[in-house]
Scaffold this motif. Structure first.
Motif, PDB file in Angstrom:
ATOM      1  N   TYR A  24      -4.165  15.873  42.798  1.00 41.78           N
ATOM      2  CA  TYR A  24      -4.920  15.840  40.595  1.00 41.78           C
ATOM      3  C   TYR A  24      -5.777  17.009  40.451  1.00 41.78           C
ATOM      4  CZ  TYR A  24      -3.609  10.784  39.188  1.00 41.78           C
ATOM      5  OH  TYR A  24      -2.572   9.894  38.094  1.00 41.78           O
ATOM      6  N   LEU A  25      -7.101  16.254  42.056  1.00 38.50           N
ATOM      7  CA  LEU A  25      -7.989  17.034  41.510  1.00 38.50           C
ATOM      8  C   LEU A  25      -7.683  18.939  42.021  1.00 38.50           C
ATOM      9  CD1 LEU A  25     -11.178  15.031  43.069  1.00 38.50           C
ATOM     10  CD2 LEU A  25     -10.944  15.988  40.820  1.00 38.50           C
ATOM     11  N   SER A  26      -6.235  18.942  43.274  1.00 38.80           N
ATOM     12  CA  SER A  26      -6.384  20.192  43.860  1.00 38.80           C
ATOM     13  C   SER A  26      -5.062  21.505  42.606  1.00 38.80           C
ATOM     14  CB  SER A  26      -5.089  19.864  45.250  1.00 38.80           C
ATOM     15  OG  SER A  26      -4.740  18.250  45.127  1.00 38.80           O
ATOM     16  N   VAL A  27      -4.528  20.375  41.694  1.00 41.90           N
ATOM     17  CA  VAL A  27      -3.585  20.613  40.926  1.00 41.90           C
ATOM     18  C   VAL A  27      -4.461  21.452  39.716  1.00 41.90           C
ATOM     19  CG1 VAL A  27      -1.551  19.245  41.853  1.00 41.90           C
ATOM     20  CG2 VAL A  27      -2.916  19.161  39.212  1.00 41.90           C
ATOM     21  N   GLY A  28      -5.755  20.838  39.557  1.00 36.20           N
ATOM     22  CA  GLY A  28      -6.704  21.846  38.380  1.00 36.20           C
ATOM     23  C   GLY A  28      -6.892  20.351  37.259  1.00 36.20           C
ATOM     24  N   ILE A  29      -6.866  18.840  37.285  1.00 34.02           N
ATOM     25  CA  ILE A  29      -7.018  18.022  37.059  1.00 34.02           C
ATOM     26  C   ILE A  29      -9.433  18.390  36.962  1.00 34.02           C
ATOM     27  CG2 ILE A  29      -7.268  15.253  36.675  1.00 34.02           C
ATOM     28  CD1 ILE A  29      -4.338  15.278  36.609  1.00 34.02           C
ATOM     29  N   ASP A  30      -9.376  18.716  36.256  1.00 32.04           N
ATOM     30  CA  ASP A  30     -10.724  18.881  35.966  1.00 32.04           C
ATOM     31  C   ASP A  30     -11.491  17.827  35.027  1.00 32.04           C
ATOM     32  OD1 ASP A  30     -13.422  19.029  35.362  1.00 32.04           O
ATOM     33  OD2 ASP A  30     -13.614  21.084  34.288  1.00 32.04           O
ATOM     34  N   PRO A  31     -12.229  16.826  36.160  1.00 36.80           N
ATOM     35  CA  PRO A  31     -13.581  15.250  35.532  1.00 36.80           C
ATOM     36  C   PRO A  31     -13.523  15.848  35.074  1.00 36.80           C
ATOM     37  CG  PRO A  31     -13.919  16.343  38.121  1.00 36.80           C
ATOM     38  CD  PRO A  31     -12.643  17.279  37.228  1.00 36.80           C
ATOM     39  N   SER A  32     -14.584  16.769  34.119  1.00 37.59           N
ATOM     40  CA  SER A  32     -15.527  17.812  33.400  1.00 37.59           C
ATOM     41  C   SER A  32     -14.534  17.194  32.113  1.00 37.59           C
ATOM     42  CB  SER A  32     -16.507  17.800  34.008  1.00 37.59           C
ATOM     43  OG  SER A  32     -15.533  19.353  33.313  1.00 37.59           O
ATOM     44  N   LYS A  33     -13.392  16.918  32.449  1.00 32.27           N
ATOM     45  CA  LYS A  33     -12.685  18.115  30.594  1.00 32.27           C
ATOM     46  C   LYS A  33     -11.232  16.448  30.911  1.00 32.27           C
ATOM     47  CE  LYS A  33     -12.463  22.346  30.857  1.00 32.27           C
ATOM     48  NZ  LYS A  33     -11.186  22.997  31.417  1.00 32.27           N
ATOM     49  N   THR A  34     -11.465  15.311  32.150  1.00 33.22           N
ATOM     50  CA  THR A  34     -10.110  14.824  31.777  1.00 33.22           C
ATOM     51  C   THR A  34     -10.729  12.836  33.104  1.00 33.22           C
ATOM     52  OG1 THR A  34      -8.267  15.871  32.085  1.00 33.22           O
ATOM     53  CG2 THR A  34      -8.006  13.820  33.484  1.00 33.22           C
ATOM     54  N   THR A  35     -11.131  11.818  32.535  1.00 34.02           N
ATOM     55  CA  THR A  35     -11.800  10.418  32.893  1.00 34.02           C
ATOM     56  C   THR A  35     -10.448  10.225  33.316  1.00 34.02           C
ATOM     57  OG1 THR A  35     -12.459  10.103  30.972  1.00 34.02           O
ATOM     58  CG2 THR A  35     -12.584   8.919  32.240  1.00 34.02           C
ATOM     59  N   ILE A  36     -10.576   9.955  35.315  1.00 29.61           N
ATOM     60  CA  ILE A  36      -9.908  10.148  35.905  1.00 29.61           C
ATOM     61  C   ILE A  36      -9.939   8.392  36.331  1.00 29.61           C
ATOM     62  CG2 ILE A  36      -8.957  10.221  38.063  1.00 29.61           C
ATOM     63  CD1 ILE A  36      -9.674  13.001  37.836  1.00 29.61           C
ATOM     64  N   PHE A  37      -9.142   7.489  36.115  1.00 29.90           N
ATOM     65  CA  PHE A  37      -9.887   6.166  36.336  1.00 29.90           C
ATOM     66  C   PHE A  37      -8.355   5.423  37.222  1.00 29.90           C
ATOM     67  CE2 PHE A  37      -6.572   3.610  33.643  1.00 29.90           C
ATOM     68  CZ  PHE A  37      -7.179   4.442  32.810  1.00 29.90           C
ATOM     69  N   ILE A  38      -9.484   3.746  37.666  1.00 29.86           N
ATOM     70  CA  ILE A  38      -8.159   3.152  38.219  1.00 29.86           C
ATOM     71  C   ILE A  38      -7.953   2.375  37.953  1.00 29.86           C
ATOM     72  CG2 ILE A  38      -7.966   2.072  40.877  1.00 29.86           C
ATOM     73  CD1 ILE A  38     -10.175   3.555  42.301  1.00 29.86           C
ATOM     74  N   GLN A  39      -6.542   1.813  37.536  1.00 27.44           N
ATOM     75  CA  GLN A  39      -6.375   0.745  36.207  1.00 27.44           C
ATOM     76  C   GLN A  39      -7.290  -0.621  36.726  1.00 27.44           C
ATOM     77  OE1 GLN A  39      -1.820  -0.138  36.987  1.00 27.44           O
ATOM     78  NE2 GLN A  39      -2.308  -0.546  34.928  1.00 27.44           N
ATOM     79  N   SER A  40      -7.314  -0.868  37.978  1.00 26.28           N
ATOM     80  CA  SER A  40      -7.829  -2.881  38.253  1.00 26.28           C
ATOM     81  C   SER A  40      -9.266  -2.912  38.336  1.00 26.28           C
ATOM     82  CB  SER A  40      -7.346  -2.604  39.919  1.00 26.28           C
ATOM     83  OG  SER A  40      -7.898  -1.895  40.545  1.00 26.28           O
ATOM     84  N   GLN A  41      -9.075  -1.888  38.413  1.00 32.74           N
ATOM     85  CA  GLN A  41     -11.081  -1.400  37.564  1.00 32.74           C
ATOM     86  C   GLN A  41     -11.365  -1.741  36.225  1.00 32.74           C
ATOM     87  OE1 GLN A  41     -12.370  -1.465  40.949  1.00 32.74           O
ATOM     88  NE2 GLN A  41     -10.587  -1.550  41.044  1.00 32.74           N
ATOM     89  N   VAL A  42     -10.269  -1.681  36.003  1.00 34.82           N
ATOM     90  CA  VAL A  42     -10.514  -1.873  33.676  1.00 34.82           C
ATOM     91  C   VAL A  42      -9.676  -3.376  34.013  1.00 34.82           C
ATOM     92  CG1 VAL A  42     -10.247  -0.829  31.710  1.00 34.82           C
ATOM     93  CG2 VAL A  42     -10.326   0.040  33.809  1.00 34.82           C
ATOM     94  N   PRO A  43     -10.384  -4.430  33.501  1.00 37.61           N
ATOM     95  CA  PRO A  43      -9.326  -5.561  33.619  1.00 37.61           C
ATOM     96  C   PRO A  43      -9.426  -6.107  32.194  1.00 37.61           C
ATOM     97  CG  PRO A  43     -12.228  -6.025  34.982  1.00 37.61           C
ATOM     98  CD  PRO A  43     -11.938  -4.793  34.122  1.00 37.61           C
ATOM     99  N   GLU A  44     -10.090  -4.796  31.631  1.00 33.02           N
ATOM    100  CA  GLU A  44      -9.402  -5.524  29.863  1.00 33.02           C
ATOM    101  C   GLU A  44      -7.634  -5.549  29.447  1.00 33.02           C
ATOM    102  OE1 GLU A  44     -12.476  -3.662  30.877  1.00 33.02           O
ATOM    103  OE2 GLU A  44     -13.848  -4.883  30.327  1.00 33.02           O
ATOM    104  N   LEU A  45      -7.368  -4.385  30.615  1.00 29.21           N
ATOM    105  CA  LEU A  45      -5.898  -3.903  30.754  1.00 29.21           C
ATOM    106  C   LEU A  45      -5.255  -4.437  30.616  1.00 29.21           C
ATOM    107  CD1 LEU A  45      -6.232  -0.780  32.137  1.00 29.21           C
ATOM    108  CD2 LEU A  45      -6.185  -0.726  30.031  1.00 29.21           C
ATOM    109  N   THR A  46      -5.240  -5.667  31.521  1.00 27.99           N
ATOM    110  CA  THR A  46      -4.688  -7.678  32.006  1.00 27.99           C
ATOM    111  C   THR A  46      -4.406  -7.809  31.162  1.00 27.99           C
ATOM    112  OG1 THR A  46      -5.903  -7.111  33.957  1.00 27.99           O
ATOM    113  CG2 THR A  46      -4.509  -8.531  34.271  1.00 27.99           C
TER     114      THR A  46
END
Ligand code: ATP
Ligand code: MG
Length: 362
Positions: free
Chosen positions: A70-92
């Motif tokens: 992600y970071l190497s293709v240019g996704i910029d963490p200051s503009k885009t929220t990158i997150f891990i699905q399992s760390q957001v239990p609300e989704l389940t």
């Protein structure tokens, strides 16, 4: 209404050219366009576990690979929220409620799920979690109130199902969820890039990929062994373009300026195609050209990856902060959902007085 993007990838391997043209490249363009209020990119580890339950280590190892890609293709963490699905239990929790709004036969009709079940030899023993992943995808999308989902064509049935769930939910419980729209690549070759073996889809699980992090040597080797036209045995034979990988890849990647740089004998792709179908053009020339075109795209990505690889703790920090932010947003949607479903018992002041009245007879 805010314009919000949600999209993601399964950490089942490094990301490949199919991801790049199908979704990643578009994400970066959209991120830099300034047209969107919020952008969420999810590493779908919980979904990856639905068909890798016995191999959690594979998923764990690939989270960092996907993040580096992600970071190497240019996704910029200051503009885009990158997150891990399992760390957001609300989704389940959301998925659990949505499952009541979908029938088994509706999921069974999903053509992507059908293909994937076959590919994984799950016909006799499909895990319930895998079967339900399209529903869980609906919760990923709606939790962030996404309006736009930039993905490859294989995801179209998932977005369709999400829209159905949103409509059903809003009809039953009142207007709560946002209906998302799919955003497919305009270029048809990019909607479903075939594998180097000619199979319908380049896919981590099929081992027919050119990875974004492959070295120039690996790329050139994979291009050389690409599936072409089995009837094109001699250079002078007329060639066929249908299902011919190098030409499909050129449709996806090649611009006119590439000809000036790497193959000045031709003005554009049409001229090259015409020569091939007439006969007299060897696969080797086409493949050499394609390798140069791909290399031009991948060289800067590879360089940026090397830099990030030197700073792995910073990458995990980006994922941790992104996951915290994602959790805040998903929790607020979940609050709305619980209120709409009237299962917010302890926040509902009317409930106690209503029940008290019932029992006191007043
Ligand atoms: P897996 O085999 O584990 O399912 P995958 O290679 O299919 O992996 P996903 O993580 O399922 O990759 O897909 C992530 C995103 O990339 C989705 O938006 C999907 O549409 C897109 N995508 C994946 N493969 C291709 C492809 N060959 N062409 C275009 N888009 C693709
Ligand atoms: Mg997939």
């Amino acid at each position: 209404m805010e314009k919000i993007i949600l999209t993601g990838d399964r950490p089942t391997g490094k990301l490949h050219l199919g991801h790049y043209v199908g979704s990643l490249k578009r994400r970066v363009e959209l991120q830099n366009s300034g047209e969107f209020d919020k952008i969420f990119v999810m590493i779908a580890d919980a979904q990856a576990l639905t068909d890798n339950a016995d191999n959690p280590e594979k998923v764990r190892q690939n989270i960092i690979e996907v993040a580096l890609d992600y970071l190497s293709v240019g996704i910029d963490p200051s503009k885009t929220t990158i997150f891990i699905q399992s760390q957001v239990p609300e989704l389940t929790e959301l998925a659990f409620y949505y499952m009541n709004l979908v029938t088994v036969s509706r999921v069974q009709r999903n053509p992507t799920v059908k293909t994937e079940i076959k590919m994984r030899n799950f016909e006799q023993s499909i895990p319930v979690g895998f079967f339900c992943y399209p529903v869980s995808q609906a919760s990923d999308i709606t939790a962030f109130r996404a309006t736009t989902v930039p993905v490859g064509e294989d995801q179209a049935p998932m977005i369709e199902l999400t829209r159905e769930i949103v409509n059903r939910f809003n009809n039953v419980y009142g207007d709560t969820l946002v209906e998302p729209e799919i955003l497919l690549p305009e270029n048809e070759a990019c909607q479903r890039l075939p594998g180097t073996d000619g199979k319908a889809k380049m896919s981590k699980s099929l081992g027919n990929c050119i990875y974004l992090s492959d070295s120039a040597k690996e790329v050139s080797k994979k291009v050389k062994s690409m599936y072409t036209d089995p009837l094109h045995l001699n250079v002078c034979d007329p060639g066929h373009l249908e299902g011919n990988c190098p030409f499909i890849y050129l449709d996806a990647f090649c611009k006119e300026e590439h000809f000036e740089r790497y193959l000045p004998e031709y003005k554009n792709l049409q001229e090259l195609k015409d020569h091939y179908t007439r006969g007299g053009l060897g696969d080797g020339t086409v493949k050499k050209f394609l390798a140069a075109v791909i290399e031009e795209e991948l060289a800067p990505i590879r360089e940026r990856r090397k830099e990030w690889e030197q700073n792995i703790p910073a990458v995990y920090d980006i994922l941790k902060r992104g996951s915290e932010e994602a959790r805040r947003v998903a929790a607020s949607t979940l609050d709305d959902v619980r209120r709409a479903m009237r299962i917010n018992y302890f926040d509902d002041m009317d409930l106690v007085s209503e029940q008290s009245k019932k029992y006191s007879g007043k």
